[in-house]
Write an enzyme that holds these catalytic residues in place. Structure first.
Site, mmCIF file in Angstrom:
data_model
loop_
_atom_site.group_PDB
_atom_site.id
_atom_site.type_symbol
_atom_site.label_atom_id
_atom_site.label_comp_id
_atom_site.label_asym_id
_atom_site.label_seq_id
_atom_site.Cartn_x
_atom_site.Cartn_y
_atom_site.Cartn_z
ATOM 1 C CB THR A 1 -0.894 0.033 1.248
ATOM 2 O OG1 THR A 1 -0.044 0.120 2.386
ATOM 3 C CG2 THR A 1 -1.752 -1.200 1.360
ATOM 4 C CD GLU B 1 -5.163 -2.624 1.538
ATOM 5 O OE1 GLU B 1 -5.352 -2.056 0.436
ATOM 6 O OE2 GLU B 1 -4.737 -2.026 2.541
ATOM 7 C CE LYS C 1 -15.207 11.814 11.848
ATOM 8 N NZ LYS C 1 -13.794 11.527 11.631
ATOM 9 C CD1 TRP D 1 -18.940 12.600 10.183
ATOM 10 C CD2 TRP D 1 -19.251 10.758 8.954
ATOM 11 N NE1 TRP D 1 -18.508 11.532 10.916
ATOM 12 C CE2 TRP D 1 -18.681 10.385 10.199
ATOM 13 C CE3 TRP D 1 -19.516 9.762 8.023
ATOM 14 C CZ2 TRP D 1 -18.388 9.063 10.519
ATOM 15 C CZ3 TRP D 1 -19.227 8.459 8.345
ATOM 16 C CH2 TRP D 1 -18.666 8.103 9.579
HETATM 17 P P1 ADP Z 1 -3.360 3.625 -0.717
HETATM 18 O O1 ADP Z 1 -4.435 3.027 0.157
HETATM 19 O O2 ADP Z 1 -2.028 3.351 -0.193
HETATM 20 O O3 ADP Z 1 -3.633 5.057 -1.128
HETATM 21 P P2 ADP Z 1 -4.546 2.225 -2.888
HETATM 22 O O4 ADP Z 1 -4.223 2.447 -4.286
HETATM 23 O O5 ADP Z 1 -4.714 0.848 -2.428
HETATM 24 O O6 ADP Z 1 -3.386 2.868 -2.096
HETATM 25 O O7 ADP Z 1 -5.796 3.110 -2.527
HETATM 26 C C1 ADP Z 1 -7.056 2.591 -2.255
HETATM 27 C C2 ADP Z 1 -7.977 3.710 -1.879
HETATM 28 O O8 ADP Z 1 -8.120 4.630 -2.953
HETATM 29 C C3 ADP Z 1 -9.376 3.271 -1.572
HETATM 30 O O9 ADP Z 1 -9.486 2.777 -0.271
HETATM 31 C C4 ADP Z 1 -10.145 4.575 -1.764
HETATM 32 O O10 ADP Z 1 -10.036 5.424 -0.642
HETATM 33 C C5 ADP Z 1 -9.410 5.226 -2.900
HETATM 34 N N1 ADP Z 1 -10.120 4.991 -4.153
HETATM 35 C C6 ADP Z 1 -9.859 4.085 -5.107
HETATM 36 N N2 ADP Z 1 -10.719 4.190 -6.131
HETATM 37 C C7 ADP Z 1 -11.565 5.202 -5.835
HETATM 38 C C8 ADP Z 1 -12.687 5.808 -6.483
HETATM 39 N N3 ADP Z 1 -13.104 5.426 -7.679
HETATM 40 N N4 ADP Z 1 -13.314 6.816 -5.831
HETATM 41 C C9 ADP Z 1 -12.902 7.233 -4.614
HETATM 42 N N5 ADP Z 1 -11.851 6.720 -3.965
HETATM 43 C C10 ADP Z 1 -11.189 5.707 -4.564
#
Ligand code: ADP
Length: 546
Positions: A188, A333, A441, A446
């Site tokens: 990640t 994940e 918040k 929210w």
């Molecule tokens: P990191 O968590 O390290 O930033 P990731 O690429 O695994 O790397 O990121 C996943 C996160 O990206 C998701 O949990 C979400 O918050 C965000 N995300 C992914 N796709 C979208 C989307 N289409 N719209 C909003 N958020 C997104």
């Protein structure tokens, strides 16, 4: 009684052997670091992957050893994907945009002994090498003539990829492995602390590749020509290096050239039909097209994910360029595809405006994966499109436990908490409201930073926007809008704030606007909210002085 069907393990090698046999001449085109185009096909990739497996054996790779890559999207990186996983080892894709300290951390955490790197990362290698005593060799993805000089630590060798291949032969048979065996490792991006290792298996990778190839997801076909802009170090380029060869679709690899002009020229010259990447990349392409009056001649579809895709992008690409933008959601994940937005039959009866609003959402669960939203006590919340809660997922390509962790990352029923806050509507369409830690918040309620950012980027003067919760004595937090103007434009804060009228509840309107020259991004090209929060959390809001 057991079924009486053949038991063939789901192996990554089966994808490339199928492609080499049934789609031998489907192309793999790569823009090299130097800018020239390299052309090969799936038969060529499979043959070189076998040769590379021989070379890896000679370098001492055995069992599930980790072999790291620091590389852009290109044919050699694809060969590594198939050689390393195919022989039974684990390909560890390292994100070169991480800090040298984090790169050293992930290499040490993974126990990677070899690093295959593009020549453009030489300065990075010099910084990382002394911090990773466990790495015994760095292999440059280059010809002998292109070999750079790199100052490494004592005991570390500098090797040449093409020399290794020239010295090996292709007499290698892909072994029959246990499908549950580890195949690839991706971290990640560490926006919330040290990166965490997600360890994929052959089985999870194959099931994910089949699922993303379904018609209501990527729906790739052999006649497609696919350009993964999303890097192969970012959750395996969303599975495209597996999904495309599985169906014989050609791959067009952009290398390190990800700006709007390079993208448009490669898309048109290589007749690309489908591409995938994060919103920032599509914003760059759009700005280039607008500035030059350019067109997209063969592109039919863009997948947009990784961060919320602004509705403005979806609308503009469809209206001005005839390109459909599909919104997808996922995370490291989840391999990464979790949801994908395609219409259901009932939606045809909706007004164009209502249909559009649904199309902006992150989408429906990919078959094989389940999702739900829960409150803080873990109680499931209704799918009414309005109630928001913590998004939980489970499925055969969702992580169970992080590498080197002592406990599972799931609850007793196998649900994984995504850290995202979302709504789910009666169609089953999920919409991300925010990341749990990014939500503002205000007075116990929210406010979705994503919705506020989308409104700002729809304004004609705004290039990019971020919302941060700034401390407030009365409301706890209030939204602060931080914006980058488009080149040659000036931002009038009052006019920008006026554009929120009627689009959100009045109390959601940001309190103030800060204009900056640029916004910080994470290693995966997302807004770096952590850095922004650190910078603006204590911003002196005029409203706080009341
Ligand atoms: P990191 O968590 O390290 O930033 P990731 O690429 O695994 O790397 O990121 C996943 C996160 O990206 C998701 O949990 C979400 O918050 C965000 N995300 C992914 N796709 C979208 C989307 N289409 N719209 C909003 N958020 C997104």
């Amino acid at each position: 009684m057991l079924g009486l069907m053949q038991s063939q393990p789901l192996l990554i090698s089966s994808i490339i052997t199928h492609a080499a046999r049934h789609h031998a001449h489907a192309e793999v085109v790569s823009r090299t670091t130097e800018g020239a185009l390299h052309r090969t096909d799936y038969a060529g990739i499979e043959r070189r992957a076998r040769t590379l497996a021989r070379a890896l054996l000679r370098l001492g790779v055995q069992g599930t050893d980790r072999v790291a890559t620091l590389a852009w999207n290109g044919h050699r990186h694809l060969e590594l994907y198939y050689a390393v996983s195919g022989m039974g080892a684990v390909v560890h894709t390292v994100n070169p945009r991480l800090s040298p300290d984090d790169i050293a951390f992930v290499l040490n955490d993974a126990g990677s002994g070899l690093v295959f790197a593009d020549t453009s990362f030489v300065p990075l290698l010099a910084a990382v090498a002394p911090l990773v005593p466990g790495v015994r060799a760095f292999v440059m993805l280059a010809d002998p003539a292109e070999m750079p000089e790199v100052a490494l630590a004592p005991g570390q060798a500098l090797l040449c990829y093409e020399t290794l291949l020239a010295d090996a032969d292709e007499d290698f048979a892909w072994p029959r492995l246990d499908e549950e065996q580890a195949s690839a490792l991706c971290y990640t991006s560490g926006t919330t602390g040290r990166p965490k290792g997600v360890l994929y298996s052959h089985r999870s990778t194959l099931l994910h590749a089949y699922a993303v190839n379904l018609p209501d997801v990527f729906g790739l076909r052999s006649i497609d020509r696919v350009l993964p802009v999303v890097p192969m170090f970012h959750v395996n380029a969303w599975g495209l290096p597996y999904a495309a060869p599985m169906v014989g679709a050609s791959l067009v690899m952009p290398g390190r050239h990800l700006d709007g002009a390079s993208m448009q020229s490669l898309m048109n010259s290589e007749r690309v039909t489908m591409s995938a990447g994060v919103p920032t990349v599509w914003m760059g392409l759009l700005q280039h097209l607008r500035a030059t009056g350019g067109t997209l001649d063969t592109l039919r579809r863009l997948v947009c994910g990784g961060s919320a895709c602004p509705p403005m992008l979806i609308d503009t690409f469809a209206r001005d360029y005839g390109v459909q933008v599909d919104h997808a959601w996922g995370m490291t994940e989840t391999s990464p595809l979790g949801t994908y937005n395609t219409p259901k039959p009932g939606m045809a009866a909706l007004s164009p405006e209502d249909a559009k609003a649904l199309h902006y959402k992150q989408g429906r669960a990919v078959p094989g994966l389940d999702m739900k939203i829960v409150d803080d006590a873990g109680t499931e919340l209704p799918w009414d499109g309005a109630t928001f809660g913590n998004l939980m997922v489970r499925g055969p390509w969702v992580t169970r436990r992080y590498l080197n962790a002592d406990t599972d990352a799931t609850d007793a029923e196998g649900w994984f908490a995504t850290g995202d806050v979302a709504t789910i509507d009666p169609h089953g369409l999920m919409e991300i409201t925010d990341r749990t830690k990014d939500i503002v918040k205000s007075g116990g309620e929210w406010i979705s930073s994503i919705q506020l950012e989308n409104i700002a980027v729809a304004h004609p003067d705004v290039a990019e926007a971020a919302i941060v919760g700034a401390r407030h004595p009365k409301w706890d937090e209030r939204p602060l809008l931080i914006v980058v103007p488009k080149p040659g434009r000036a931002i009038d804060p009052a006019a920008l704030l006026a554009s929120y009228a009627g689009k959100v509840a009045k109390w959601w309107t940001p309190d103030e606007v800060v204009v900056v020259e640029q916004l910080p991004h994470t290693a995966t090209g997302k807004l770096n909210k952590l850095a922004l929060r650190q910078q603006f959390r204590d911003f002196k809001l005029a409203s706080a002085a009341d």
